[in-house]
Every structure is written in structure tokens, then in C-alpha cells.
Write a protein that holds these residues in place. Structure first.
Motif, PDB file in Angstrom:
ATOM      1  N   ALA A  24       0.837  -1.201   0.000  1.00  0.00           N
ATOM      2  CA  ALA A  24       0.000   0.000   0.000  1.00  0.00           C
ATOM      3  C   ALA A  24       0.873   1.253   0.000  1.00  0.00           C
ATOM      4  O   ALA A  24       0.592   2.216  -0.736  1.00  0.00           O
ATOM      5  N   VAL A  25       1.938   1.255   0.806  1.00  0.00           N
ATOM      6  CA  VAL A  25       2.834   2.422   0.851  1.00  0.00           C
ATOM      7  C   VAL A  25       3.523   2.609  -0.496  1.00  0.00           C
ATOM      8  O   VAL A  25       3.635   3.735  -0.999  1.00  0.00           O
ATOM      9  N   VAL A  26       3.981   1.520  -1.102  1.00  0.00           N
ATOM     10  CA  VAL A  26       4.635   1.608  -2.412  1.00  0.00           C
ATOM     11  C   VAL A  26       3.651   2.120  -3.460  1.00  0.00           C
ATOM     12  O   VAL A  26       3.983   2.982  -4.288  1.00  0.00           O
ATOM     13  N   TYR A  27       2.413   1.647  -3.446  1.00  0.00           N
ATOM     14  CA  TYR A  27       1.400   2.076  -4.413  1.00  0.00           C
ATOM     15  C   TYR A  27       1.093   3.570  -4.264  1.00  0.00           C
ATOM     16  O   TYR A  27       1.084   4.317  -5.250  1.00  0.00           O
ATOM     17  N   VAL A  28       0.870   4.011  -3.024  1.00  0.00           N
ATOM     18  CA  VAL A  28       0.551   5.427  -2.793  1.00  0.00           C
ATOM     19  C   VAL A  28       1.744   6.308  -3.170  1.00  0.00           C
ATOM     20  O   VAL A  28       1.581   7.361  -3.793  1.00  0.00           O
ATOM     21  N   GLY A  29       2.948   5.876  -2.834  1.00  0.00           N
ATOM     22  CA  GLY A  29       4.136   6.643  -3.201  1.00  0.00           C
ATOM     23  C   GLY A  29       4.303   6.751  -4.695  1.00  0.00           C
ATOM     24  O   GLY A  29       4.647   7.816  -5.230  1.00  0.00           O
ATOM     25  N   ALA A  30       4.071   5.654  -5.405  1.00  0.00           N
ATOM     26  CA  ALA A  30       4.193   5.677  -6.866  1.00  0.00           C
ATOM     27  C   ALA A  30       3.153   6.603  -7.483  1.00  0.00           C
ATOM     28  O   ALA A  30       3.458   7.370  -8.406  1.00  0.00           O
ATOM     29  N   ARG A  31       1.938   6.553  -6.996  1.00  0.00           N
ATOM     30  CA  ARG A  31       0.888   7.446  -7.517  1.00  0.00           C
ATOM     31  C   ARG A  31       1.249   8.914  -7.259  1.00  0.00           C
ATOM     32  O   ARG A  31       1.015   9.770  -8.105  1.00  0.00           O
ATOM     33  N   TRP A  32       1.815   9.186  -6.092  1.00  0.00           N
ATOM     34  CA  TRP A  32       2.194  10.557  -5.734  1.00  0.00           C
ATOM     35  C   TRP A  32       3.302  11.052  -6.664  1.00  0.00           C
ATOM     36  O   TRP A  32       3.263  12.177  -7.155  1.00  0.00           O
ATOM     37  N   VAL A  33       4.296  10.211  -6.924  1.00  0.00           N
ATOM     38  CA  VAL A  33       5.396  10.594  -7.812  1.00  0.00           C
ATOM     39  C   VAL A  33       4.885  10.794  -9.237  1.00  0.00           C
ATOM     40  O   VAL A  33       5.259  11.759  -9.916  1.00  0.00           O
ATOM     41  N   ILE A  34       4.017   9.917  -9.709  1.00  0.00           N
ATOM     42  CA  ILE A  34       3.490  10.035 -11.065  1.00  0.00           C
ATOM     43  C   ILE A  34       2.652  11.302 -11.220  1.00  0.00           C
ATOM     44  O   ILE A  34       2.762  12.021 -12.211  1.00  0.00           O
ATOM     45  N   SER A  35       1.821  11.597 -10.224  1.00  0.00           N
ATOM     46  CA  SER A  35       0.995  12.812 -10.328  1.00  0.00           C
ATOM     47  C   SER A  35       1.867  14.063 -10.286  1.00  0.00           C
ATOM     48  O   SER A  35       1.587  15.040 -10.978  1.00  0.00           O
ATOM     49  N   ALA A  37       4.934  14.277 -11.410  1.00  0.00           N
ATOM     50  CA  ALA A  37       5.593  14.357 -12.712  1.00  0.00           C
ATOM     51  C   ALA A  37       4.639  14.886 -13.775  1.00  0.00           C
ATOM     52  O   ALA A  37       5.033  15.671 -14.638  1.00  0.00           O
ATOM     53  N   LYS A  38       3.377  14.475 -13.712  1.00  0.00           N
ATOM     54  CA  LYS A  38       2.395  14.971 -14.681  1.00  0.00           C
ATOM     55  C   LYS A  38       2.170  16.467 -14.512  1.00  0.00           C
ATOM     56  O   LYS A  38       2.052  17.200 -15.487  1.00  0.00           O
ATOM     57  N   ARG A  39       2.121  16.929 -13.244  1.00  0.00           N
ATOM     58  CA  ARG A  39       1.922  18.364 -13.007  1.00  0.00           C
ATOM     59  C   ARG A  39       3.099  19.159 -13.540  1.00  0.00           C
ATOM     60  O   ARG A  39       2.931  20.219 -14.140  1.00  0.00           O
ATOM     61  N   ARG A  40       4.318  18.668 -13.330  1.00  0.00           N
ATOM     62  CA  ARG A  40       5.499  19.364 -13.832  1.00  0.00           C
ATOM     63  C   ARG A  40       5.550  19.307 -15.354  1.00  0.00           C
ATOM     64  O   ARG A  40       5.974  20.253 -16.001  1.00  0.00           O
ATOM     65  N   GLU A  41       5.095  18.197 -15.922  1.00  0.00           N
ATOM     66  CA  GLU A  41       5.105  18.035 -17.367  1.00  0.00           C
ATOM     67  C   GLU A  41       4.143  18.997 -18.037  1.00  0.00           C
ATOM     68  O   GLU A  41       4.440  19.572 -19.078  1.00  0.00           O
ATOM     69  N   LEU A  42       2.976  19.177 -17.437  1.00  0.00           N
ATOM     70  CA  LEU A  42       1.985  20.075 -18.021  1.00  0.00           C
ATOM     71  C   LEU A  42       2.476  21.506 -17.984  1.00  0.00           C
ATOM     72  O   LEU A  42       2.382  22.227 -18.952  1.00  0.00           O
TER      73      LEU A  42
END
Length: 91
Positions: A24-35, A37-42
Motif C-alpha cells: 500500500a505504501v509503495v502504491y501510494v508513493g508511486a501514484r504521488w510521484v506520477i501525479s 511528474a504529470k503536473r510538472r510536465e503540463l
């Protein structure tokens, strides 16, 4: 004494809970990093060519108007200077 089956059950449950918590911690951390990155990409919204062209035309129009105003001020200053140099009739 404690039943060996109860100890085995407790160990198995502890391993299961620890595994699920880690996933669960790995999943939430990965989602946080991906989101993130998307915000910085936009980034800021890109300017399309039509808007950029409109801004450039507006800026050119403003520059022309400022040049007209300065020319009018120079002309007025020249007239005032010439008027001050003219001889006046005595009163």
C-alpha cells in the motif's frame, strides 16, 4: 503454554499485514510521484500561435501610438519655444 498453532497463525498474520502495508505504501508513493511528474510536465498552458500573433499586433499598435504621442509632444514643445522667441509688442 501457548498452542503452537496459535503462534504460527500470529506469525502468518503478521507477515500478511506487513506485506499488504508495504504494498500500500509503495502504491501510494508511486501514484504521488506520477501525479507530481504529470503536473510538472503540463507546466503553464502553452500559447497557441493565434494568441501570440494577437499579442504581437497589440504591442505593435501600442508602440505606434506612443510614437505619435511623442511626436506631438515634440511639436508642441517646438511651437512653445518659437512662440517664446517672437518679439512682443510693448503694451
Amino acid at each position: 503454554m501457548i498452542d503452537p498453532d496459535a503462534i504460527s497463525f500470529a506469525v502468518v498474520m503478521t507477515v500478511i499485514v506487513a506485506s499488504i502495508s508495504t504494498l500500500a505504501v509503495v502504491y501510494v508513493g508511486a501514484r504521488w510521484v506520477i501525479s507530481g511528474a504529470k503536473r510538472r510536465e503540463l507546466g503553464p498552458p502553452p500559447m497557441n500561435d493565434a494568441r501570440l500573433e494577437q499579442i504581437q499586433q497589440s504591442l505593435d499598435s501600442i508602440a505606434i501610438e506612443v510614437e505619435r504621442i511623442t511626436e506631438a509632444q515634440r511639436f508642441t514643445a517646438k511651437l512653445m519655444a518659437e512662440r517664446a522667441e517672437e518679439p512682443r509688442l510693448p503694451r
